[in-house]
Write a protein that holds these residues in place. Structure first.
Motif, PDB file in Angstrom:
ATOM      1  N   PHE A  50     -58.020  27.057 -36.043  1.00 20.99           N
ATOM      2  CA  PHE A  50     -58.330  26.275 -34.846  1.00 20.99           C
ATOM      3  C   PHE A  50     -59.078  27.064 -33.773  1.00 20.99           C
ATOM      4  O   PHE A  50     -59.400  26.530 -32.736  1.00 20.99           O
ATOM      5  CB  PHE A  50     -57.031  25.713 -34.245  1.00 20.99           C
ATOM      6  CG  PHE A  50     -56.466  24.557 -35.015  1.00 20.99           C
ATOM      7  CD1 PHE A  50     -55.677  24.761 -36.135  1.00 20.99           C
ATOM      8  CD2 PHE A  50     -56.754  23.258 -34.646  1.00 20.99           C
ATOM      9  CE1 PHE A  50     -55.173  23.699 -36.862  1.00 20.99           C
ATOM     10  CE2 PHE A  50     -56.256  22.184 -35.360  1.00 20.99           C
ATOM     11  CZ  PHE A  50     -55.465  22.408 -36.469  1.00 20.99           C
ATOM     12  N   TYR A  51     -59.321  28.343 -34.014  1.00 23.61           N
ATOM     13  CA  TYR A  51     -59.905  29.202 -32.979  1.00 23.61           C
ATOM     14  C   TYR A  51     -59.073  29.117 -31.701  1.00 23.61           C
ATOM     15  O   TYR A  51     -59.592  28.876 -30.607  1.00 23.61           O
ATOM     16  CB  TYR A  51     -61.367  28.825 -32.688  1.00 23.61           C
ATOM     17  CG  TYR A  51     -62.261  29.011 -33.878  1.00 23.61           C
ATOM     18  CD1 TYR A  51     -62.855  30.244 -34.135  1.00 23.61           C
ATOM     19  CD2 TYR A  51     -62.499  27.961 -34.763  1.00 23.61           C
ATOM     20  CE1 TYR A  51     -63.663  30.429 -35.249  1.00 23.61           C
ATOM     21  CE2 TYR A  51     -63.302  28.137 -35.869  1.00 23.61           C
ATOM     22  CZ  TYR A  51     -63.885  29.373 -36.119  1.00 23.61           C
ATOM     23  OH  TYR A  51     -64.670  29.547 -37.220  1.00 23.61           O
ATOM     24  N   ALA A  52     -57.761  29.255 -31.879  1.00 23.96           N
ATOM     25  CA  ALA A  52     -56.844  29.186 -30.737  1.00 23.96           C
ATOM     26  C   ALA A  52     -56.044  30.478 -30.674  1.00 23.96           C
ATOM     27  O   ALA A  52     -55.925  31.201 -31.659  1.00 23.96           O
ATOM     28  CB  ALA A  52     -55.905  27.993 -30.888  1.00 23.96           C
ATOM     29  N   ARG A 170     -63.371  17.942 -35.981  1.00 22.70           N
ATOM     30  CA  ARG A 170     -64.016  18.672 -34.889  1.00 22.70           C
ATOM     31  C   ARG A 170     -64.699  17.696 -33.940  1.00 22.70           C
ATOM     32  O   ARG A 170     -65.232  16.678 -34.381  1.00 22.70           O
ATOM     33  CB  ARG A 170     -65.067  19.630 -35.450  1.00 22.70           C
ATOM     34  CG  ARG A 170     -64.470  20.909 -36.006  1.00 22.70           C
ATOM     35  CD  ARG A 170     -65.431  21.608 -36.939  1.00 22.70           C
ATOM     36  NE  ARG A 170     -65.623  20.802 -38.149  1.00 22.70           N
ATOM     37  CZ  ARG A 170     -66.435  21.140 -39.141  1.00 22.70           C
ATOM     38  NH1 ARG A 170     -67.151  22.235 -39.064  1.00 22.70           N
ATOM     39  NH2 ARG A 170     -66.535  20.370 -40.208  1.00 22.70           N
ATOM     40  N   LYS A 174     -67.756  20.929 -27.008  1.00 22.33           N
ATOM     41  CA  LYS A 174     -66.747  21.977 -26.924  1.00 22.33           C
ATOM     42  C   LYS A 174     -65.507  21.583 -26.136  1.00 22.33           C
ATOM     43  O   LYS A 174     -65.582  20.845 -25.168  1.00 22.33           O
ATOM     44  CB  LYS A 174     -67.372  23.155 -26.170  1.00 22.33           C
ATOM     45  CG  LYS A 174     -67.597  24.367 -27.031  1.00 22.33           C
ATOM     46  CD  LYS A 174     -67.989  25.520 -26.150  1.00 22.33           C
ATOM     47  CE  LYS A 174     -68.911  26.444 -26.933  1.00 22.33           C
ATOM     48  NZ  LYS A 174     -69.454  27.501 -26.111  1.00 22.33           N
ATOM     49  N   SER A 179     -63.086  25.999 -28.429  1.00 14.78           N
ATOM     50  CA  SER A 179     -62.937  25.565 -29.820  1.00 14.78           C
ATOM     51  C   SER A 179     -63.481  24.148 -29.951  1.00 14.78           C
ATOM     52  O   SER A 179     -63.501  23.391 -28.974  1.00 14.78           O
ATOM     53  CB  SER A 179     -61.464  25.582 -30.223  1.00 14.78           C
ATOM     54  OG  SER A 179     -61.284  25.045 -31.516  1.00 14.78           O
ATOM     55  N   TYR A 180     -63.946  23.797 -31.137  1.00 15.40           N
ATOM     56  CA  TYR A 180     -64.393  22.426 -31.387  1.00 15.40           C
ATOM     57  C   TYR A 180     -63.330  21.618 -32.140  1.00 15.40           C
ATOM     58  O   TYR A 180     -63.511  20.448 -32.414  1.00 15.40           O
ATOM     59  CB  TYR A 180     -65.676  22.424 -32.222  1.00 15.40           C
ATOM     60  CG  TYR A 180     -66.910  22.812 -31.445  1.00 15.40           C
ATOM     61  CD1 TYR A 180     -67.708  21.829 -30.832  1.00 15.40           C
ATOM     62  CD2 TYR A 180     -67.297  24.136 -31.312  1.00 15.40           C
ATOM     63  CE1 TYR A 180     -68.843  22.172 -30.126  1.00 15.40           C
ATOM     64  CE2 TYR A 180     -68.436  24.492 -30.602  1.00 15.40           C
ATOM     65  CZ  TYR A 180     -69.197  23.509 -30.015  1.00 15.40           C
ATOM     66  OH  TYR A 180     -70.327  23.841 -29.308  1.00 15.40           O
ATOM     67  N   TYR A 181     -62.235  22.262 -32.522  1.00 17.69           N
ATOM     68  CA  TYR A 181     -61.234  21.598 -33.364  1.00 17.69           C
ATOM     69  C   TYR A 181     -60.276  20.753 -32.547  1.00 17.69           C
ATOM     70  O   TYR A 181     -59.724  21.220 -31.541  1.00 17.69           O
ATOM     71  CB  TYR A 181     -60.439  22.636 -34.162  1.00 17.69           C
ATOM     72  CG  TYR A 181     -61.175  23.052 -35.407  1.00 17.69           C
ATOM     73  CD1 TYR A 181     -61.013  22.344 -36.598  1.00 17.69           C
ATOM     74  CD2 TYR A 181     -62.059  24.121 -35.387  1.00 17.69           C
ATOM     75  CE1 TYR A 181     -61.706  22.697 -37.739  1.00 17.69           C
ATOM     76  CE2 TYR A 181     -62.759  24.485 -36.528  1.00 17.69           C
ATOM     77  CZ  TYR A 181     -62.572  23.767 -37.701  1.00 17.69           C
ATOM     78  OH  TYR A 181     -63.262  24.118 -38.826  1.00 17.69           O
ATOM     79  N   ALA A 184     -57.126  21.918 -30.472  1.00 11.78           N
ATOM     80  CA  ALA A 184     -57.428  23.108 -29.662  1.00 11.78           C
ATOM     81  C   ALA A 184     -58.471  22.792 -28.599  1.00 11.78           C
ATOM     82  O   ALA A 184     -59.049  23.692 -27.999  1.00 11.78           O
ATOM     83  CB  ALA A 184     -57.909  24.245 -30.557  1.00 11.78           C
ATOM     84  N   SER A 211     -53.931  27.873 -26.090  1.00 12.46           N
ATOM     85  CA  SER A 211     -54.496  29.182 -25.793  1.00 12.46           C
ATOM     86  C   SER A 211     -53.950  29.735 -24.485  1.00 12.46           C
ATOM     87  O   SER A 211     -54.448  30.715 -23.942  1.00 12.46           O
ATOM     88  CB  SER A 211     -56.029  29.108 -25.774  1.00 12.46           C
ATOM     89  OG  SER A 211     -56.486  29.012 -27.117  1.00 12.46           O
TER      90      SER A 211
END
Ligand SMILES: *Cc1c(COP(=O)(O)O)cnc(C)c1O
Length: 377
Positions: A50-52, A170, A174, A179-181, A184, A211
């Protein structure tokens, strides 16, 4: 045409049988049945996916939402009695989390083409009392746009996402933390691994994505009797921890999420290419699999109940998500007695979900079901 089931969970898990058995053996052999390595590894996998910064495993999707909101209160991002904007056409859990956390749901009609909140809808329903918004990525479609992000920042709104249905989806723009998910995009995201979800555990399970470190820490404590240190109870907490056995199962399937979602999408494309009955409204189809992971494939028909019977008579199982919106449920009816939400109420009478899960139905059968729907008069 053979009988078509709506969702066969044994079939859905069959491709992973060996891996799931190995995962179970790993946990049995470890002797660690609360917390430990498997939960830790899953939380890491989720952060990466998740880019978290943080993921906190909990016992269910509902708990992820409730504990996420309670953590926001404990850390001063919200206070009890604050109002939370929520789409009215959601599953009851979105509402339950808000009221169980001591907050007030403000149900609003969704966009009639995406069935989701949009920035325009948030703007239309903004009032000074709204302190948080809960975008629900319903049926797997990301409910997010630049305007929603801008409004959240301008009005200092806490954004808690109900991402129970949208794992892997996604947004086109942004989120607040880059993150684009879905899950998140806002301050807090709630995931569900209920067995019917796109990543289903073999029992109940959920996770919180955030985050914001203080929220992650409060959420972790809340799920563990409100304590960070044994026998030191900071908050009035819950027993809501993610089982290591479920964590191990989820890790097996998480590796395959993009393929599983792509297989769903193939069924969706088959339906959308086949169905051309003027009595049916099809969902908007984006050309690539990005902003929608198609947890459900939902069409609309003014004579929904007759269509449902026609399909059942021809051996095709369907479902309704959802027949009664939360504000009309007995538990909330009085509280929302004067609410008129015409889009939501219309959708509840028209929506019908077709089988779409990747091991339950394939592209050929989806096309057959689509052709059958074209014969409905
Ligand atoms: C499934 C679901 C939940 C709750 O998840 P559980 O794991 O079943 O508690 C919440 N919101 C939505 C939109 C869901 O579909």
């Amino acid at each position: 045409m053979n009988r078509v089931e709506f969702l066969n969970l044994a079939l859905e898990n069959k491709p992973f049988e060996n891996e799931l058995q190995k995962a179970a053996k790993r946990v049995i052999d470890s002797g660690r049945f609360i917390g430990g390595e498997e939960v830790h590894l899953l939380e890491n996998d989720l952060c990466e996916k998740f880019y978290a910064k943080h993921a906190v495993g909990v016992a269910s999707g509902l708990d992820a939402l409730t504990i996420g909101l309670r953590a926001a209160i404990i850390t001063g991002h919200l206070k009890e009695g604050d109002k939370v904007m929520v789409p009215a056409n959601t599953y009851i859990a979105s509402f339950l989390a808000i009221t169980n956390a001591g907050l007030i749901p403000v149900p609003v009609d969704p966009d009639e083409t995406t069935y989701n909140l949009t920035g325009d809808i948030v703007e239309l329903n903004m009032s000074s009392g709204i302190k948080a918004i809960m975008p629900v990525h319903l049926y797997g479609r990301a409910a997010w746009d630049e305007k929603m992000a801008r409004l959240a920042k301008e009005h200092n709104l806490l954004v808690i996402e109900d991402a129970a249905q949208s794992i892997g989806a996604r947004a086109k723009s942004k989120g607040l933390f880059n993150s684009y998910y879905t899950g998140a995009l806002g301050h807090i995201g709630a995931l569900s691994f209920y067995p019917t979800k796109n990543i289903g555990a073999l029992g109940d399970a959920g996770a919180i994505i955030t985050s914001i470190t203080e929220i992650a820490e409060a959420a972790k404590a809340l799920g563990n009797y409100g304590s960070k240190k044994r026998y030191d109870n900071l908050y009035i907490g819950y027993n809501s921890r993610l089982d290591p056995l479920q964590a191990a199962f989820i890790r097996v399937k998480l590796k395959h999420i993009d393929q599983l979602n792509a297989d769903r999408f193939a069924n969706v494309v088959a339906y959308n290419n086949t169905i051309n009955n003027p009595l049916i409204i099809k969902p908007i189809l984006d050309p690539v699999l990005t902003d929608n992971v198609w947890h459900q494939y939902v069409i609309r028909c003014e004579e929904r109940d007759r269509l449902r019977k026609f399909l059942a008579d021809n051996g095709v199982e369907t479902d309704i998500h959802y027949p009664t919106p939360p504000h009309k449920q007995p538990c909330y009816r009085n509280q929302f007695a004067n609410h008129h939400l015409p889009v939501t109420e219309k959708l509840a009478n028209e929506v019908i979900s077709l089988p779409v899960a990747p091991a339950t139905i394939n592209v050929k059968t989806s096309s057959d079901v689509g052709r059958l729907i074209n014969q409905f008069k």
